[in-house]
Write an enzyme that holds these catalytic residues in place. Structure first.
Site, PDB file in Angstrom:
ATOM      1  N   GLU A   1      -7.007  -8.595  13.402  1.00  0.00           N
ATOM      2  CA  GLU A   1      -5.988  -7.810  13.246  1.00  0.00           C
ATOM      3  C   GLU A   1      -7.328  -6.143  12.844  1.00  0.00           C
ATOM      4  OE1 GLU A   1      -2.357  -6.874  11.120  1.00  0.00           O
ATOM      5  OE2 GLU A   1      -3.974  -5.895   9.901  1.00  0.00           O
TER       6      GLU A   1
ATOM      7  N   GLU B   1       9.662  -5.891   5.101  1.00  0.00           N
ATOM      8  CA  GLU B   1       9.490  -7.301   4.004  1.00  0.00           C
ATOM      9  C   GLU B   1       9.990  -7.126   2.781  1.00  0.00           C
ATOM     10  OE1 GLU B   1       7.309  -6.837   8.048  1.00  0.00           O
ATOM     11  OE2 GLU B   1       7.426  -6.035   6.594  1.00  0.00           O
TER      12      GLU B   1
ATOM     13  N   LYS C   1       7.785  -3.741  14.698  1.00  0.00           N
ATOM     14  CA  LYS C   1       8.135  -3.461  13.676  1.00  0.00           C
ATOM     15  C   LYS C   1       9.206  -2.115  13.617  1.00  0.00           C
ATOM     16  CE  LYS C   1       6.003  -2.899   9.921  1.00  0.00           C
ATOM     17  NZ  LYS C   1       4.749  -3.331   8.919  1.00  0.00           N
TER      18      LYS C   1
ATOM     19  N   HIS D   1      -8.232 -35.742  13.236  1.00  0.00           N
ATOM     20  CA  HIS D   1      -6.944 -36.773  13.771  1.00  0.00           C
ATOM     21  C   HIS D   1      -5.809 -36.077  15.086  1.00  0.00           C
ATOM     22  CE1 HIS D   1      -8.381 -40.491  11.656  1.00  0.00           C
ATOM     23  NE2 HIS D   1      -8.938 -39.157  10.750  1.00  0.00           N
TER      24      HIS D   1
ATOM     25  N   LYS E   1       0.453  -1.399  -0.034  1.00  0.00           N
ATOM     26  CA  LYS E   1      -0.352  -0.142  -0.101  1.00  0.00           C
ATOM     27  C   LYS E   1       1.116   1.192  -0.217  1.00  0.00           C
ATOM     28  CE  LYS E   1      -4.130   2.204   2.403  1.00  0.00           C
ATOM     29  NZ  LYS E   1      -5.404   2.422   3.289  1.00  0.00           N
TER      30      LYS E   1
ATOM     31  N   GLY F   1      -5.284  -2.709   3.465  1.00  0.00           N
ATOM     32  CA  GLY F   1      -4.730  -3.805   3.473  1.00  0.00           C
ATOM     33  C   GLY F   1      -5.476  -5.436   3.687  1.00  0.00           C
ATOM     34  N   ARG F   2      -6.544  -5.824   4.828  1.00  0.00           N
ATOM     35  CA  ARG F   2      -6.318  -6.908   4.946  1.00  0.00           C
ATOM     36  C   ARG F   2      -8.236  -6.978   3.890  1.00  0.00           C
ATOM     37  NH1 ARG F   2      -7.092  -4.087   9.052  1.00  0.00           N
ATOM     38  NH2 ARG F   2      -8.263  -3.420  10.520  1.00  0.00           N
TER      39      ARG F   2
END
Length: 505
Positions: A334, A195, A476, A365, A189, A248-249
């Site tokens: 978030e 990263e 961060k 399982h 964005k 963003g999400r």
């Protein structure tokens, strides 16, 4: 389980009698008609939850007191519902539902994306066989989910979604691609995400070392900050912007969805948008008693705030949806993992539970032992598709669905065994089932939009802002300070770790 301390309307809700799930279909024989909702290609079944008519009435009163209708209208009107950052949350506009000028801008940006896709398919950037998509958070989770879920419909390129700054993730993706035929999509964005930009630089170096003549000519930038992308080296014609008001999400509907639109085809991407838009209209226009995201939020609020359930489990009984739990972890935690209200006051009670889950039948399982016999109560959500995603013997899909439905029945029914308590199942454990007609672009779009609006409805009922995410910033910031100024002033544990792992560098 001890309920958290509650006040006001939530205290009144908590005071209502709790239903006995093991006998609820006997005492309320009409539950299928009142707690099952068909909406487009999705069927929602809350009949195995503790929701009752009285509880829904009480939650409707809470929704009215919290101004739910007005806040929902504000969301679709493009008002500044993200009050801490002073901006709108206009992801519905990307699907055609929202403020007129925002919808028009989204359509124009989609047209720009389609034109670039047409140019790529026509060979304007040379022969493309692979797409390396680099992003993190919502810039990676959304495209990854869509492509993985729908790639059986005829995916046209090899696609790798890389988000982790761990070089192993990027190296593995690059090792499987030929750089001469690779297109790089950089999704950020701000176009400054640490990263993402480090991974992007390494991908460019990979192309340079392989002798690709114009590596930056193979880069597509997906960003709300075009100037930053140009500064980084991307030509303006290969920048696909999206609105600053799209979080963003919530961004997979924008140019962040570029790798999905390119690899799956524009028709599939458009159907995804149309499915989401249908859910937008349902959420905006339907009666509250028949509003799927709102009813789901009522159940969420009951389990988290009244029963004190700290987790919510999600199991996709379809391999095509195996990434859905990871996607929803970011969307829900978030958005609603907050401790203060919209006006900065402490939240009265718990907010978002921990979202977790997996894929059936694998999870049966592994973790279902706790769900059936553990001391922790976790509401469970099952998602399945009537149509299979394969052409093998129908026995495969039949076994999958039988197991899915049996797990919900077993959680509710339980089994007594006075002679051997280790083989007794308490039952009375809630579950919801979402049944899809098939995992198509339209159905997937509707499903994801359902979860978005459910998250928003939960936030309104709690009085919090679901559209900021300041909690991701502190770690961060500290990482950046270590890189810039070196390690100093930290606790002894942190200093020892830095010295041991990084001291020799």
């Amino acid at each position: 389980m001890t309920s958290p301390a509650l006040h006001g309307p939530m205290a009144a809700i908590a005071a209502l009698p709790q239903a006995d799930l093991k006998t609820i279909f006997t005492t309320e024989p009409d539950r299928l008609s009142s707690l099952v909702l068909n909406q487009g290609p999705l069927r929602f079944d809350w009949s195995k939850t503790h929701l009752t008519g009285d509880l829904i009435d009480a939650f409707l009163t809470l929704a009215q007191e919290q101004g739910f209708a007005a806040q929902r209208d504000a969301l679709f009107a493009g008002e500044a519902v993200n009050n801490t950052e002073g901006r709108a949350a206009e992801h519905p506009a990307e699907r055609g539902e929202g403020k007129a000028d925002s919808v028009a801008r989204a359509k124009a940006l989609h047209a720009r994306m389609r034109a670039l896709i047409d140019a790529i398919e026509a060979g304007a950037l040379g022969e493309i066989r692979h797409i390396l998509h680099i992003g993190i958070g919502g810039s990676a989770l959304g495209p990854d989910l869509i492509i993985d879920a729908l790639d059986g419909d005829g995916i046209r390129y090899d696609v790798a979604i890389v988000s982790n700054v761990d070089g192993t993730a990027l190296e593995r993706a690059m090792d499987s691609f030929d750089p001469a035929y690779t297109l790089i999509a950089i999704a950020s964005k701000t176009f400054t995400t640490t990263e993402t930009m480090l991974n992007a630089a390494s991908a460019i170096n990979w192309m340079v070392e392989a002798g690709v003549e114009d590596p930056y000519g193979r880069v597509i930038a997906l960003t709300a900050s075009p100037d930053k992308a140009i500064e980084w080296g991307v030509d303006e014609t290969r920048i696909l912007p999206f609105s600053e008001s799209v979080g963003g999400r919530y961004s997979l509907w924008s140019s962040i969805g570029f790798p999905a639109a390119l690899s799956l085809g524009w028709d599939a991407f458009e159907s995804l948008l149309e499915g989401a838009a249908a859910m937008d209209r349902h959420f905006r226009l339907s009666d509250p008693r028949e509003n799927a995201p709102l009813i789901a939020a009522f159940a969420d609020q009951y389990y988290a705030r009244v029963m004190g359930c700290q987790t919510r489990a999600l199991f996709a009984y379809d391999e095509r949806l195996k990434l859905l739990p990871s996607y929803l972890q970011q969307l829900e935690m978030e958005s609603n993992g907050k401790s203060v209200t919209r006006d900065g006051q402490p939240v009265d009670g718990p907010t978002a539970p921990i979202t977790w889950g997996g894929v059936g039948t694998d999870a049966q399982h592994a973790v279902f032992q706790l769900l059936h016999q553990g001391t922790i109560i976790a509401p469970v959500e099952f998602i399945a598709s009537i149509e299979p995603g394969h052409t093998l013997d129908p026995a495969h899909h039949r076994a999958l669905l039988v197991n899915c439905f049996a797990q919900g029945a077993a959680l509710m029914r339980g089994k007594e065994n006075a002679d051997d308590p280790a083989r007794a199942y308490p039952g009375g454990r809630p579950s919801t089932t979402i049944l899809m007609e098939d995992v198509t672009p339209e159905a997937l779009g509707a499903l994801i939009a359902f979860y978005e609006h459910r998250t928003f409805a939960n936030a309104v009922l709690m009085g919090i802002n679901p559209f900021d995410q300041f909690g991701v910033e502190l770690g961060k910031e500290i990482a950046k300070s270590i890189e810039a100024d070196g390690p100093s002033g930290f606790d002894p544990s942190t200093m020892a770790l830095i010295d041991l792992a990084l001291g020799a560098e």
